[in-house]
Enzyme design. Structure first.
Site, PDB file in Angstrom:
ATOM      1  N   GLY A   1       0.772  -1.206  -0.040  1.00  0.00           N
ATOM      2  CA  GLY A   1      -0.055   0.121  -0.009  1.00  0.00           C
ATOM      3  C   GLY A   1       0.718   1.318  -0.300  1.00  0.00           C
ATOM      4  N   CYS A   2       0.149   2.357  -0.090  1.00  0.00           N
ATOM      5  CA  CYS A   2       0.881   3.635  -0.612  1.00  0.00           C
ATOM      6  C   CYS A   2       1.538   4.155   0.769  1.00  0.00           C
ATOM      7  CB  CYS A   2       0.066   4.994  -1.214  1.00  0.00           C
ATOM      8  SG  CYS A   2      -1.564   4.980  -0.319  1.00  0.00           S
ATOM      9  N   PHE A   3       0.720   4.328   1.924  1.00  0.00           N
ATOM     10  CA  PHE A   3       1.034   4.562   3.193  1.00  0.00           C
ATOM     11  C   PHE A   3       2.072   3.546   3.991  1.00  0.00           C
ATOM     12  CE2 PHE A   3      -2.895   7.690   4.206  1.00  0.00           C
ATOM     13  CZ  PHE A   3      -1.888   8.515   4.284  1.00  0.00           C
ATOM     14  N   ALA A   4       1.842   2.436   3.738  1.00  0.00           N
ATOM     15  CA  ALA A   4       2.441   1.102   4.079  1.00  0.00           C
ATOM     16  C   ALA A   4       3.978   1.507   3.437  1.00  0.00           C
ATOM     17  CB  ALA A   4       1.882  -0.071   3.716  1.00  0.00           C
TER      18      ALA A   4
ATOM     19  N   ALA B   1       5.653   4.284   2.532  1.00  0.00           N
ATOM     20  CA  ALA B   1       6.277   5.388   2.785  1.00  0.00           C
ATOM     21  C   ALA B   1       6.656   5.271   4.186  1.00  0.00           C
ATOM     22  CB  ALA B   1       5.461   6.612   2.794  1.00  0.00           C
TER      23      ALA B   1
END
Length: 324
Positions: free
Chosen positions: A134-137, A139
């Site tokens: 995932g994107c937040f994951a 970063a």
């Protein structure tokens, strides 16, 4: 050349994936599947591709392509794969959260490997099925993994991350339309965001004494990118921390540790993750920045494809940010 299928190509991640693959020297897009747009040109959904492709959406699926990307809403990848049996030689890269957790990683005998290249390259190279992070994951993991490996992440970690409106998908909602989002900021899913599960599994793979992750996601009034800050207790010096991070990412093709403070424009429209470290008393502040649609989604998916097929890892991904 490899043949490629895309399932669900009308959204933001699908559009970015098409853009990348059209400019990839080893890729040939065989089909882009859509039940709602079948027969319509790709440019009706992605006008930014006008002049670059004459491809059209189709309701037909070629089950024998070399690789298929699933750009579907969360929960829909499982349904699609249960209804469509791809060739045993077809590799699958899923961009949803259906297979990211260990307990969800196997479907009909297919085992999905977590596709974070900075930590899992050997497994990705031999995998047939990838769960794209995932994107937040992405970063947050890249911000914290060096500390987990060094066993210095046993205390609470406070995380604040702001994401662009494209992170909410192409379908309009009360919190994504322009008049609400513009000149505005808000938090959502405090301390309970769905990406915490995959973040925790990755950190605990190095160290099972990781402290509580207190994550506050926020909606930004910009279109794309994630700017994340995290801080925790750290007994070493700033020089120790910088060396730790630079050693950890020495071989990473897209993750860079900056000696100067970073900002979001450095990474938007690229597959890069930039990281910066700052020490205040006994607190270490880690800042990371990515493009949520590229390193947080489609760019990382192509990076994984490159590794799976033995291409140069950076193939099709040498993208430069626009500073102004």
């Amino acid at each position: 050349m490899i043949t490629i299928g895309i399932i669900g190509g009308s959204g933001y991640t699908g559009g970015e994936l098409i853009r990348l693959l059209l400019n990839h020297s080893k890729a040939n897009i065989e089909f882009i599947y859509s039940t709602t747009r079948a027969g319509k040109k790709i440019t009706t959904a992605h006008p930014d591709l006008l002049g670059q492709t004459e491809l059209a959406f189709t309701a037909d699926v070629n089950l024998n392509v070399d690789v298929v990307f699933l750009c579907l809403g969360h929960g829909n990848s499982t349904t699609f794969l249960n209804q469509n049996s791809f060739s045993a030689n077809t590799k699958i890269i899923d961009l949803s959260n259906d297979f990211r957790l260990k307990n969800d990683a196997v479907l009909n005998g297919k085992e999905f490997i977590y596709g974070l290249p900075e930590t899992n390259t050997p497994a990705i190279k031999t995998a047939n099925y990838i769960a794209n992070p995932g994107c937040f994951a992405t970063a947050i993991q890249l911000a914290l993994l060096p500390l987990a490996k060094a066993n210095t992440l046993e205390n609470e970690v406070h995380i604040n991350a702001v994401t662009g409106s494209t992170g909410a998908g192409v379908k309009p909602s009360d919190t994504t339309h322009f008049s609400w989002r513009n000149n505005n900021v808000s938090w959502y899913k405090p301390f309970t965001h769905q990406h915490l599960g995959e973040i925790g599994e990755s950190l605990n793979a190095y160290n099972n004494t990781v402290g509580e992750l207190l994550f506050l996601p926020q909606r930004g009034n910009f279109a794309r990118g994630i700017f994340a800050t995290a801080y925790t207790n750290y007994n070493g010096s700033l020089e120790d921390a910088i060396k730790l991070y630079k050693d950890f990412y020495a071989d990473a093709k897209f993750t860079n540790v900056s000696d100067e403070a970073i900002h979001l424009k450095q990474v938007v429209n690229t597959n890069q993750c930039h990281i910066h470290l700052h020490k205040h008393n006994n607190k270490l502040l880690i800042t990371s920045a990515i493009d949520n649609l590229l390193k947080g989604a489609s760019g990382q998916a192509v990076q994984n494809m490159n590794l799976m097929f033995g291409f140069k890892e950076t193939e099709g991904l040498n993208l430069k940010a626009g500073g102004f």
